[in-house]
Design a protein around this motif. Structure first.
Motif, PDB file in Angstrom:
ATOM      1  N   MET A   1       0.789  -1.154  -0.089  1.00  0.00           N
ATOM      2  CA  MET A   1      -0.110  -0.003  -0.160  1.00  0.00           C
ATOM      3  C   MET A   1       0.906   1.320   0.002  1.00  0.00           C
ATOM      4  O   MET A   1       1.947   1.373   0.553  1.00  0.00           O
ATOM      5  CB  MET A   1      -0.979   0.013   1.374  1.00  0.00           C
ATOM      6  CG  MET A   1      -2.081  -1.201   1.273  1.00  0.00           C
ATOM      7  SD  MET A   1      -3.096  -0.872   2.572  1.00  0.00           S
ATOM      8  CE  MET A   1      -2.104  -1.733   3.807  1.00  0.00           C
ATOM      9  N   GLY A   2       0.348   2.296  -0.653  1.00  0.00           N
ATOM     10  CA  GLY A   2       1.191   3.601  -0.730  1.00  0.00           C
ATOM     11  C   GLY A   2       1.576   4.161   0.678  1.00  0.00           C
ATOM     12  O   GLY A   2       0.528   4.050   1.607  1.00  0.00           O
ATOM     13  N   ALA A   3       2.437   4.924   0.795  1.00  0.00           N
ATOM     14  CA  ALA A   3       3.032   5.628   1.981  1.00  0.00           C
ATOM     15  C   ALA A   3       3.068   7.262   1.806  1.00  0.00           C
ATOM     16  O   ALA A   3       3.769   7.469   0.557  1.00  0.00           O
ATOM     17  CB  ALA A   3       4.134   5.167   2.576  1.00  0.00           C
ATOM     18  N   SER A   4       2.612   8.051   2.351  1.00  0.00           N
ATOM     19  CA  SER A   4       2.430   9.363   2.144  1.00  0.00           C
ATOM     20  C   SER A   4       3.905   9.876   2.491  1.00  0.00           C
ATOM     21  O   SER A   4       4.723   9.097   3.241  1.00  0.00           O
ATOM     22  CB  SER A   4       1.695  10.109   2.910  1.00  0.00           C
ATOM     23  OG  SER A   4       1.788  10.139   4.337  1.00  0.00           O
ATOM     24  N   GLY A   5       4.774  10.706   1.943  1.00  0.00           N
ATOM     25  CA  GLY A   5       5.982  11.192   2.053  1.00  0.00           C
ATOM     26  C   GLY A   5       6.310  12.146   3.275  1.00  0.00           C
ATOM     27  O   GLY A   5       5.160  12.659   3.917  1.00  0.00           O
ATOM     28  N   ASP A 117      -1.338   1.718   5.131  1.00  0.00           N
ATOM     29  CA  ASP A 117      -0.415   2.182   6.069  1.00  0.00           C
ATOM     30  C   ASP A 117       0.406   3.083   5.430  1.00  0.00           C
ATOM     31  O   ASP A 117       0.745   2.983   4.073  1.00  0.00           O
ATOM     32  CB  ASP A 117       0.232   0.581   6.418  1.00  0.00           C
ATOM     33  CG  ASP A 117       0.854   0.091   5.152  1.00  0.00           C
ATOM     34  OD1 ASP A 117       2.006   0.488   4.837  1.00  0.00           O
ATOM     35  OD2 ASP A 117       0.138  -0.781   4.463  1.00  0.00           O
ATOM     36  N   ALA A 118       0.904   3.905   6.299  1.00  0.00           N
ATOM     37  CA  ALA A 118       1.566   5.189   5.914  1.00  0.00           C
ATOM     38  C   ALA A 118       2.658   5.526   6.764  1.00  0.00           C
ATOM     39  O   ALA A 118       2.881   5.008   7.821  1.00  0.00           O
ATOM     40  CB  ALA A 118       0.618   6.117   5.476  1.00  0.00           C
ATOM     41  N   GLY A 119       3.227   6.780   6.596  1.00  0.00           N
ATOM     42  CA  GLY A 119       4.047   7.542   7.329  1.00  0.00           C
ATOM     43  C   GLY A 119       3.033   8.404   8.194  1.00  0.00           C
ATOM     44  O   GLY A 119       1.959   8.267   8.233  1.00  0.00           O
ATOM     45  N   CYS A 120       3.794   9.253   9.078  1.00  0.00           N
ATOM     46  CA  CYS A 120       3.025  10.022  10.137  1.00  0.00           C
ATOM     47  C   CYS A 120       2.734  11.367   9.786  1.00  0.00           C
ATOM     48  O   CYS A 120       2.091  12.111  10.429  1.00  0.00           O
ATOM     49  CB  CYS A 120       4.021   9.791  11.496  1.00  0.00           C
ATOM     50  SG  CYS A 120       3.863   8.434  11.939  1.00  0.00           S
ATOM     51  N   ALA A 121       3.321  11.720   8.610  1.00  0.00           N
ATOM     52  CA  ALA A 121       2.956  13.252   8.149  1.00  0.00           C
ATOM     53  C   ALA A 121       1.480  13.617   8.133  1.00  0.00           C
ATOM     54  O   ALA A 121       0.636  12.861   7.629  1.00  0.00           O
ATOM     55  CB  ALA A 121       3.587  13.424   6.871  1.00  0.00           C
ATOM     56  N   GLY A 136      10.673   8.448  16.382  1.00  0.00           N
ATOM     57  CA  GLY A 136      10.656   8.057  15.075  1.00  0.00           C
ATOM     58  C   GLY A 136       9.284   7.492  14.437  1.00  0.00           C
ATOM     59  O   GLY A 136       8.601   7.095  15.509  1.00  0.00           O
ATOM     60  N   CYS A 137       9.134   7.360  13.194  1.00  0.00           N
ATOM     61  CA  CYS A 137       7.989   7.122  12.582  1.00  0.00           C
ATOM     62  C   CYS A 137       8.399   5.808  11.680  1.00  0.00           C
ATOM     63  O   CYS A 137       8.635   5.969  10.500  1.00  0.00           O
ATOM     64  CB  CYS A 137       7.094   7.817  12.047  1.00  0.00           C
ATOM     65  SG  CYS A 137       5.501   7.216  11.292  1.00  0.00           S
ATOM     66  N   GLN A 138       8.099   4.459  12.139  1.00  0.00           N
ATOM     67  CA  GLN A 138       8.353   3.215  11.250  1.00  0.00           C
ATOM     68  C   GLN A 138       7.214   3.043  10.158  1.00  0.00           C
ATOM     69  O   GLN A 138       7.164   3.261   8.917  1.00  0.00           O
ATOM     70  CB  GLN A 138       8.616   1.981  12.013  1.00  0.00           C
ATOM     71  CG  GLN A 138       8.960   0.725  11.237  1.00  0.00           C
ATOM     72  CD  GLN A 138      10.277   0.835  11.065  1.00  0.00           C
ATOM     73  OE1 GLN A 138      10.966   1.716  11.387  1.00  0.00           O
ATOM     74  NE2 GLN A 138      10.621  -0.054   9.953  1.00  0.00           N
ATOM     75  N   ARG A 139       5.781   3.039  10.810  1.00  0.00           N
ATOM     76  CA  ARG A 139       4.628   3.075   9.958  1.00  0.00           C
ATOM     77  C   ARG A 139       3.624   3.261  10.867  1.00  0.00           C
ATOM     78  O   ARG A 139       3.388   3.144  11.965  1.00  0.00           O
ATOM     79  CB  ARG A 139       4.317   1.833   9.549  1.00  0.00           C
ATOM     80  CG  ARG A 139       3.860   1.488   8.019  1.00  0.00           C
ATOM     81  CD  ARG A 139       4.756   2.306   7.213  1.00  0.00           C
ATOM     82  NE  ARG A 139       4.376   1.873   5.962  1.00  0.00           N
ATOM     83  CZ  ARG A 139       4.888   2.332   4.860  1.00  0.00           C
ATOM     84  NH1 ARG A 139       6.014   3.126   4.925  1.00  0.00           N
ATOM     85  NH2 ARG A 139       4.703   2.012   3.557  1.00  0.00           N
ATOM     86  N   LEU A 140       2.451   3.808  10.413  1.00  0.00           N
ATOM     87  CA  LEU A 140       1.315   4.229  11.175  1.00  0.00           C
ATOM     88  C   LEU A 140      -0.016   3.654  10.385  1.00  0.00           C
ATOM     89  O   LEU A 140      -0.257   3.550   9.187  1.00  0.00           O
ATOM     90  CB  LEU A 140       0.975   5.803  11.007  1.00  0.00           C
ATOM     91  CG  LEU A 140      -0.171   6.528  11.842  1.00  0.00           C
ATOM     92  CD1 LEU A 140      -0.022   6.104  13.146  1.00  0.00           C
ATOM     93  CD2 LEU A 140      -0.607   7.759  11.439  1.00  0.00           C
ATOM     94  N   LEU A 141      -0.814   2.713  11.418  1.00  0.00           N
ATOM     95  CA  LEU A 141      -1.793   2.025  10.797  1.00  0.00           C
ATOM     96  C   LEU A 141      -2.918   2.822  11.490  1.00  0.00           C
ATOM     97  O   LEU A 141      -3.028   3.218  12.844  1.00  0.00           O
ATOM     98  CB  LEU A 141      -1.702   0.772  11.375  1.00  0.00           C
ATOM     99  CG  LEU A 141      -0.505  -0.196  10.753  1.00  0.00           C
ATOM    100  CD1 LEU A 141      -0.720  -1.602  11.650  1.00  0.00           C
ATOM    101  CD2 LEU A 141      -0.212  -0.014   9.297  1.00  0.00           C
TER     102      LEU A 141
END
Length: 283
Positions: A1-5, A117-121, A136-141
């Motif tokens: 799934m895509g992740a935001s920058g 699932d994405a980053g935290c921005a 830090g942010c590994q992944r956000l669900l």
């Protein structure tokens, strides 16, 4: 799934920023307990938030007994869960909240949206984003639920961090000592999905929230709730205060503190159960 920058204004990987905050803007703020445990024959129970949460996981992970190696293995196992387990294991389609409502009423929540699932921005208010930056942010669900009447909507999130146990404990201590989980300028943001009851669930619709920095897993768990009709809230209230007996604010009277607290507690329970099962699997 895509992740935001990453948000260029808040570069989480650019070291560990020193963030100073003003005094908490919630008078009489108190901090709810994070994690407690007691051994009972063949089971272990958790005190998380305002509720007693049962954990079917190994005693060494829960209590710290049995050596640091077992605890470290569980901590490491938790770090990889975001990509190794089905979404239903962490965010079930239906969550039962026995006794989770106002006055001990039962609640049932139905999942209406799951975020990629994405980053935290952009997932947190800017000051909260900065406060979480040291781990830090590994992944956000994230997933959003509604109650049985579709009157309320609640987004629940699991932030999987990059931190080691020491950094995780330091962040938990800061949240506890500075009451950061009670400040209205440090709130998680909802996940609104078009075509669902949460379509109008934006920042101004946030009514109550809870944030828990776990110390036995590299995870920050949270939930934020609001009305499903899109009404704005001028004075959101942390769940720890909204669930107190005698609370008279609109979020408290509507039970929105119970919505956030109850759902967050049960998702934390699922996380711990999943970690325990994964840790016990033979290599």
């Amino acid at each position: 799934m895509g992740a935001s920058g990453p948000d260029p204004a808040y570069a989480w990987d650019a070291g560990r920023p020193v963030v100073s905050f003003a005094e908490p803007d919630v008078s009489g703020a108190r901090t709810r307990p994070r994690v407690g445990s007691r051994s009972v024959a063949a089971a272990v129970c958790f005190v998380l938030g305002l509720g007693l949460i049962g954990g079917a996981v190994t005693g060494s992970w829960l209590t710290g007994e049995g050596g640091t190696e077992a605890a470290a293995n569980s901590f490491g196992t938790a770090r990889t869960l975001w990509h190794s387990v089905p979404v239903d294991d962490l965010f079930p389609p239906t969550v039962e909240g026995t006794g989770a409502g106002p006055g001990g009423a039962d609640r049932t929540w139905t999942r209406i949206a799951v975020a990629p699932d994405a980053g935290c921005a952009h997932a947190f208010d800017p000051l909260l984003y900065k406060a979480l930056a040291p781990v830090g942010c590994q992944r956000l669900l994230r997933a959003t639920y509604t109650d049985a009447t579709q009157s309320y909507v609640t987004t629940v999130g699991l932030l999987f961090t990059k931190a080691d146990p020491a950094a995780t404990s330091a962040l938990a201590a800061r949240f506890r000592d500075e009451h950061l989980d009670l400040r209205t300028d440090l709130m998680p943001r909802p996940y609104a999905a078009a075509g669902t009851a949460a379509a109008a669930f934006g920042d101004r619709q946030r009514a109550s929230w809870t944030i828990s920095v776990l110390t036995d897993a590299p995870v920050v768990a949270y939930a934020v709730s609001g009305w499903a009709d899109g009404r704005t809230v001028d004075a959101p209230q942390p769940a720890a205060d909204a669930v107190r007996s005698g609370a008279t604010t609109d979020p408290a009277q509507a039970g929105l503190g119970n919505e956030a607290q109850g759902l967050a507690d049960r998702v934390e329970r699922r996380l711990r159960k999943t970690v325990g099962t994964a840790t016990e699997k033979p290599a």
